[in-house]
Design a protein around this motif. Structure first.
Motif, PDB file in Angstrom:
ATOM      1  N   SER A 577      59.935  39.059  97.247  1.00 52.58           N
ATOM      2  CA  SER A 577      59.555  39.880  98.391  1.00 52.58           C
ATOM      3  C   SER A 577      59.064  41.244  97.933  1.00 52.58           C
ATOM      4  O   SER A 577      58.360  41.940  98.646  1.00 52.58           O
ATOM      5  N   PHE A 578      59.419  41.675  96.732  1.00 55.43           N
ATOM      6  CA  PHE A 578      58.917  42.941  96.175  1.00 55.43           C
ATOM      7  C   PHE A 578      57.553  42.664  95.565  1.00 55.43           C
ATOM      8  O   PHE A 578      57.413  41.829  94.673  1.00 55.43           O
ATOM      9  N   VAL A 579      56.510  43.326  96.033  1.00 58.96           N
ATOM     10  CA  VAL A 579      55.154  42.888  95.734  1.00 58.96           C
ATOM     11  C   VAL A 579      54.471  43.664  94.610  1.00 58.96           C
ATOM     12  O   VAL A 579      53.409  43.262  94.150  1.00 58.96           O
ATOM     13  N   ASP A 580      55.037  44.803  94.147  1.00 58.57           N
ATOM     14  CA  ASP A 580      54.377  45.600  93.123  1.00 58.57           C
ATOM     15  C   ASP A 580      54.706  45.010  91.755  1.00 58.57           C
ATOM     16  O   ASP A 580      55.624  45.440  91.061  1.00 58.57           O
ATOM     17  N   THR A 581      53.935  44.002  91.360  1.00 58.74           N
ATOM     18  CA  THR A 581      54.242  43.266  90.136  1.00 58.74           C
ATOM     19  C   THR A 581      54.176  44.146  88.897  1.00 58.74           C
ATOM     20  O   THR A 581      55.036  44.078  88.016  1.00 58.74           O
ATOM     21  N   GLU A 582      53.163  45.007  88.821  1.00 61.21           N
ATOM     22  CA  GLU A 582      52.986  45.845  87.626  1.00 61.21           C
ATOM     23  C   GLU A 582      54.188  46.754  87.417  1.00 61.21           C
ATOM     24  O   GLU A 582      54.723  46.854  86.309  1.00 61.21           O
ATOM     25  N   GLN A 583      54.618  47.429  88.480  1.00 57.86           N
ATOM     26  CA  GLN A 583      55.738  48.354  88.338  1.00 57.86           C
ATOM     27  C   GLN A 583      57.056  47.608  88.155  1.00 57.86           C
ATOM     28  O   GLN A 583      57.928  48.063  87.415  1.00 57.86           O
ATOM     29  N   SER A 584      57.225  46.467  88.859  1.00 56.73           N
ATOM     30  CA  SER A 584      58.493  45.749  88.742  1.00 56.73           C
ATOM     31  C   SER A 584      58.714  45.239  87.331  1.00 56.73           C
ATOM     32  O   SER A 584      59.854  45.048  86.907  1.00 56.73           O
ATOM     33  N   GLY A 585      57.640  45.048  86.547  1.00 54.48           N
ATOM     34  CA  GLY A 585      57.801  44.601  85.171  1.00 54.48           C
ATOM     35  C   GLY A 585      58.397  45.648  84.266  1.00 54.48           C
ATOM     36  O   GLY A 585      58.915  45.331  83.185  1.00 54.48           O
ATOM     37  N   LYS A 586      58.361  46.930  84.671  1.00 54.73           N
ATOM     38  CA  LYS A 586      58.919  48.017  83.862  1.00 54.73           C
ATOM     39  C   LYS A 586      60.410  48.224  84.096  1.00 54.73           C
ATOM     40  O   LYS A 586      61.089  48.851  83.281  1.00 54.73           O
ATOM     41  N   LEU A 587      60.908  47.732  85.217  1.00 52.93           N
ATOM     42  CA  LEU A 587      62.274  48.062  85.609  1.00 52.93           C
ATOM     43  C   LEU A 587      63.359  47.466  84.709  1.00 52.93           C
ATOM     44  O   LEU A 587      64.343  48.141  84.407  1.00 52.93           O
ATOM     45  N   PRO A 588      63.260  46.200  84.284  1.00 51.24           N
ATOM     46  CA  PRO A 588      64.331  45.654  83.444  1.00 51.24           C
ATOM     47  C   PRO A 588      64.585  46.478  82.182  1.00 51.24           C
ATOM     48  O   PRO A 588      65.737  46.734  81.812  1.00 51.24           O
ATOM     49  N   GLU A 589      63.513  46.906  81.509  1.00 52.94           N
ATOM     50  CA  GLU A 589      63.694  47.705  80.291  1.00 52.94           C
ATOM     51  C   GLU A 589      64.310  49.054  80.606  1.00 52.94           C
ATOM     52  O   GLU A 589      65.185  49.541  79.877  1.00 52.94           O
ATOM     53  N   PHE A 590      63.872  49.668  81.700  1.00 54.13           N
ATOM     54  CA  PHE A 590      64.423  50.964  82.096  1.00 54.13           C
ATOM     55  C   PHE A 590      65.923  50.852  82.359  1.00 54.13           C
ATOM     56  O   PHE A 590      66.722  51.676  81.883  1.00 54.13           O
ATOM     57  N   MET A 591      66.326  49.831  83.104  1.00 56.91           N
ATOM     58  CA  MET A 591      67.745  49.647  83.432  1.00 56.91           C
ATOM     59  C   MET A 591      68.560  49.295  82.192  1.00 56.91           C
ATOM     60  O   MET A 591      69.692  49.763  82.027  1.00 56.91           O
ATOM     61  N   SER A 592      68.019  48.478  81.332  1.00 56.04           N
ATOM     62  CA  SER A 592      68.772  48.093  80.129  1.00 56.04           C
ATOM     63  C   SER A 592      68.962  49.277  79.189  1.00 56.04           C
ATOM     64  O   SER A 592      69.988  49.383  78.498  1.00 56.04           O
ATOM     65  N   ASN A 593      68.002  50.193  79.147  1.00 54.57           N
ATOM     66  CA  ASN A 593      68.166  51.393  78.328  1.00 54.57           C
ATOM     67  C   ASN A 593      69.301  52.257  78.862  1.00 54.57           C
ATOM     68  O   ASN A 593      70.079  52.840  78.093  1.00 54.57           O
ATOM     69  N   LEU A 594      69.395  52.366  80.184  1.00 54.57           N
ATOM     70  CA  LEU A 594      70.520  53.100  80.775  1.00 54.57           C
ATOM     71  C   LEU A 594      71.843  52.413  80.438  1.00 54.57           C
ATOM     72  O   LEU A 594      72.844  53.073  80.130  1.00 54.57           O
ATOM     73  N   ALA A 595      71.850  51.088  80.513  1.00 54.04           N
ATOM     74  CA  ALA A 595      73.068  50.338  80.182  1.00 54.04           C
ATOM     75  C   ALA A 595      73.494  50.612  78.743  1.00 54.04           C
ATOM     76  O   ALA A 595      74.684  50.810  78.449  1.00 54.04           O
ATOM     77  N   TRP A 596      72.527  50.653  77.843  1.00 51.87           N
ATOM     78  CA  TRP A 596      72.866  50.884  76.434  1.00 51.87           C
ATOM     79  C   TRP A 596      73.390  52.305  76.208  1.00 51.87           C
ATOM     80  O   TRP A 596      74.260  52.526  75.362  1.00 51.87           O
ATOM     81  N   ASP A 597      72.902  53.258  76.979  1.00 51.91           N
ATOM     82  CA  ASP A 597      73.436  54.625  76.896  1.00 51.91           C
ATOM     83  C   ASP A 597      74.934  54.637  77.173  1.00 51.91           C
ATOM     84  O   ASP A 597      75.700  55.336  76.493  1.00 51.91           O
ATOM     85  N   PHE A 598      75.366  53.865  78.181  1.00 51.78           N
ATOM     86  CA  PHE A 598      76.800  53.807  78.494  1.00 51.78           C
ATOM     87  C   PHE A 598      77.568  53.034  77.425  1.00 51.78           C
ATOM     88  O   PHE A 598      78.736  53.353  77.147  1.00 51.78           O
ATOM     89  N   ALA A 599      76.942  52.034  76.842  1.00 49.99           N
ATOM     90  CA  ALA A 599      77.602  51.311  75.758  1.00 49.99           C
ATOM     91  C   ALA A 599      77.869  52.254  74.582  1.00 49.99           C
ATOM     92  O   ALA A 599      78.936  52.206  73.950  1.00 49.99           O
ATOM     93  N   ILE A 600      76.928  53.128  74.292  1.00 41.59           N
ATOM     94  CA  ILE A 600      77.112  54.102  73.209  1.00 41.59           C
ATOM     95  C   ILE A 600      78.248  55.072  73.557  1.00 41.59           C
ATOM     96  O   ILE A 600      79.089  55.407  72.711  1.00 41.59           O
TER      97      ILE A 600
END
Length: 634
Positions: A577-600
């Protein structure tokens, strides 16, 4: 309201009478509109009650007779028996008590049907809450009419109840004027009752519109100079009233948008399904809108006749195993309905994909506010804090649900929740992976090695955040908790961490469905920090704060990255249902980088707490990939 409805039927010719009775049963195809030919601006709208604001008494009578094996038409004949001097007429003018009416009316019904008729049962149904509920479309119309500065009135033929009060099951605050036959001693279509209504409104006839379901009443009003609208169906009548007044009478449904082409569903089969489910024979059109939020399961707003519903369905196409479990959502919301957790009332689960292409469930539409921006712009600092406090308290309420009492003790396996969740989301990520993300690879190694010990098992929402809550429009009260797709039994601290994601997200990230306020001044906003929010939760729940908070944040951002990766993959085929394919492709990496910050951060915490006299622990820490200075290789 009631007196003329039945009495005037007796004056119709038999063919017209038969046609009118078909209308009672929802099969009438049309009726003549008595209107006044004069023009001029309108300053008031006058409503009849039965058949306009609440269901028609004729339909109530017909259905009651059918359910109680009473000969059809018995009630009708008893109503018109005796004409103006009959018991029903006297009752409507307030000339006899309820007790006398039931005695006389019961005798007439028994004489007509040649059998005993429990008229007390009929009278109870006629005045019950389940029957006299005001049509939502009319409630909306009245609200909009008054908002435009027009006056409103109700002009009703009705009666006294046993408690001595008149039968008016409406909110009187909706109307500037209320005129009731039993109080005035006169009924429609007597011109005196119309004149009385206009005098109390302080308006001439030409500046008023009158809505009624009976032709003779409308004809009398029109001859008096009042503009009229015939009501066969409330939805259709409101549309005609909109045309007359020149402005919309329907409140805009917030957070909705027109149907997206890739998300459209077959209306014909859905409408048939809804009519069978709801028991409505309305011929009014099916109104279908799509909610502009909800990245996982497409969500729709439905209006059919007097019903407002929300439909949640699985996305089209091939899906990941066990994902988009609308069946689980339906079960959990149904169970929580009586458990003190605010949820919308669910109506039905349809597992037949033949209806609209995928399984779905229906719930009642609950009007309220969804705060899409977690920084709550436009509110005062005290209001923002109250919103987050209410959010915190309802989360505590979810986690305090008695699993045995609600029948949810087998909703999921007990124990090893975190371990199972980590492995589940690793599998989901792998199944939707489109390219390698370094931070995700590091997390897939790190998370299984740092699992906290689960101290408590409760109901877990699974995606608890501000925009999954529906708030009261005028106070900090949660009306409904939405989106239970990820609910299960497990560690409640995952929900707490999930509700703090926005604290670590920027206020504007391109294409992000998740807004945050990490770059804002929390004190100035009045919003508690993540640490304050967590302490608030512990205080409300009566538990001590945990030391490994950073793990929970790392896991929640990792899970969000996996979810968004699935959304992105579906968007490539038009399923999401989220239609902005180009931008949605950037989100997983952005979120995983935040997750790794907390892991550190968690790695630093563990490292600092290690005794200096135990090098073997430090050695283990480094070998397992815990070094705060060097990330393990993917």
């Amino acid at each position: 309201m009631y007196i003329r409805w039945f009495f005037q039927l007796s004056q119709l010719q038999q063919p017209r009478r038969a046609a009118f009775l078909k209308h009672i049963q929802g099969k009438h195809r049309g009726a003549r509109h008595w209107t006044h030919s004069g023009g001029g601006p309108y300053r008031a709208v006058i409503f009849d009650m039965g058949g306009v604001l609440i269901p028609s008494p004729g339909r109530v009578a017909a259905e009651w007779e059918l359910q109680n094996d009473i000969p059809p038409g018995t009630i009708l004949q008893a109503f018109i028996s005796g004409g103006e001097k009959g018991p029903w007429m006297k009752f409507m003018r307030g000339e006899i008590t309820t007790e006398d009416f039931l005695q006389q009316f019961g005798g007439l019904c028994s004489e007509i049907s040649k059998t005993s008729v429990p008229v007390g049962s009929f009278f109870s149904l006629l005045t019950s809450e389940q029957v006299v509920k005001q049509f939502p479309v009319m409630t909306e119309a009245i609200t909009q009419i008054r908002a435009k500065g027009l006056r409103t009135a109700v002009l009703s033929d009705n009666f006294y109840l046993p408690n001595g009060k008149s039968f008016l099951p409406l909110d009187r605050k909706q109307f500037d004027v209320v005129v009731e036959s039993c109080l005035e001693g006169v009924c429609k279509p007597d011109p005196r009752i119309y004149k009385l209504c206009l005098e109390r409104l302080g308006l001439p006839p030409s500046e008023s519109i009158f809505l009624d379901d009976l032709g003779p009443n409308l004809k009398a009003a029109a001859s008096f100079g009042i503009h009229t609208i015939k009501v066969d169906d409330p939805e259709t009548a409101v549309k005609e009233l909109e045309t007359r007044l020149g402005f919309t009478l329907r409140m805009v449904v917030p957070n909705t948008c027109p149907m997206r082409k890739t998300m459209d569903i077959p209306r014909g089969s859905l409408e048939k399904y809804l009519k069978d489910l709801l028991g409505t024979q309305s011929t009014g059109p099916l109104e279908l809108l799509q909610f502009d939020h909800g990245q996982s399961n497409p969500t729709y707003y439905i209006r059919l006749a007097n019903h407002q519903l929300v439909l949640w369905k699985k996305p089209p196409g091939t899906l990941l195993p066990s994902s988009h479990a609308v069946e689980r959502e339906f079960r959990i919301m149904k169970a929580l309905g009586n458990a003190g957790v605010p949820v919308p009332r669910v109506l039905d689960l349809c597992e037949d994909s033949g209806v609209i292409g995928t399984p779905f469930y229906l719930m009642e539409y609950c009007p309220g506010l969804i705060y899409r921006d977690p920084s709550l712009p436009g509110l005062e600092p005290t209001q923002r804090r109250a919103i987050y406090t209410a959010m915190n308290r309802v989360l505590c309420k979810i986690h305090s649900v008695d699993l045995n009492a609600t029948g949810l003790e087998d909703y999921a396996k007990h124990g090893d929740y975190i371990s199972h969740q980590v492995q589940t989301w690793i599998k989901h990520y792998r199944a939707s992976e489109t390219s390698s993300i370094p931070a995700m690879e590091r997390l897939i190694q790190w998370l299984p090695r740092h699992l906290p010990r689960q101290q408590k098992t409760t109901l877990v929402h699974g995606d608890f955040r501000l925009d999954n809550l529906l708030f009261h429009p005028e106070k900090a009260e949660v009306l409904a908790v939405l989106d239970w797709e990820l609910s299960t039994l497990g560690d409640p601290l995952v929900d707490v961490a999930s509700s703090c994601l926005a604290h670590y997200l920027p206020s504007s990230f391109p294409g992000s469905p998740l807004r945050g306020f990490s770059d804002c001044d929390f004190t100035q906003l009045g919003i508690p920090t993540a640490e304050e929010y967590f302490r608030m939760y512990c205080l409300h729940s009566g538990i001590p704060p945990t030391e490994n908070w950073n793990f929970y944040m790392a896991f929640c951002f990792f899970r969000m990255a996996a979810i968004l990766q699935g959304v992105y993959k579906r968007s490539l085929t038009g399923q999401a249902s989220f239609v902005d394919t180009e931008q949605s492709g950037k989100l997983p990496e952005f979120m995983s980088n935040l997750a790794w910050d907390f892991a550190i951060k968690e790695g630093f915490r563990v490292f600092k707490e290690m005794p200096a006299t135990k090098p073997s622990m430090r050695s283990y820490h480094t070998q397992a990939g815990h070094s705060p200075c060097r990330a393990p290789q993917a």
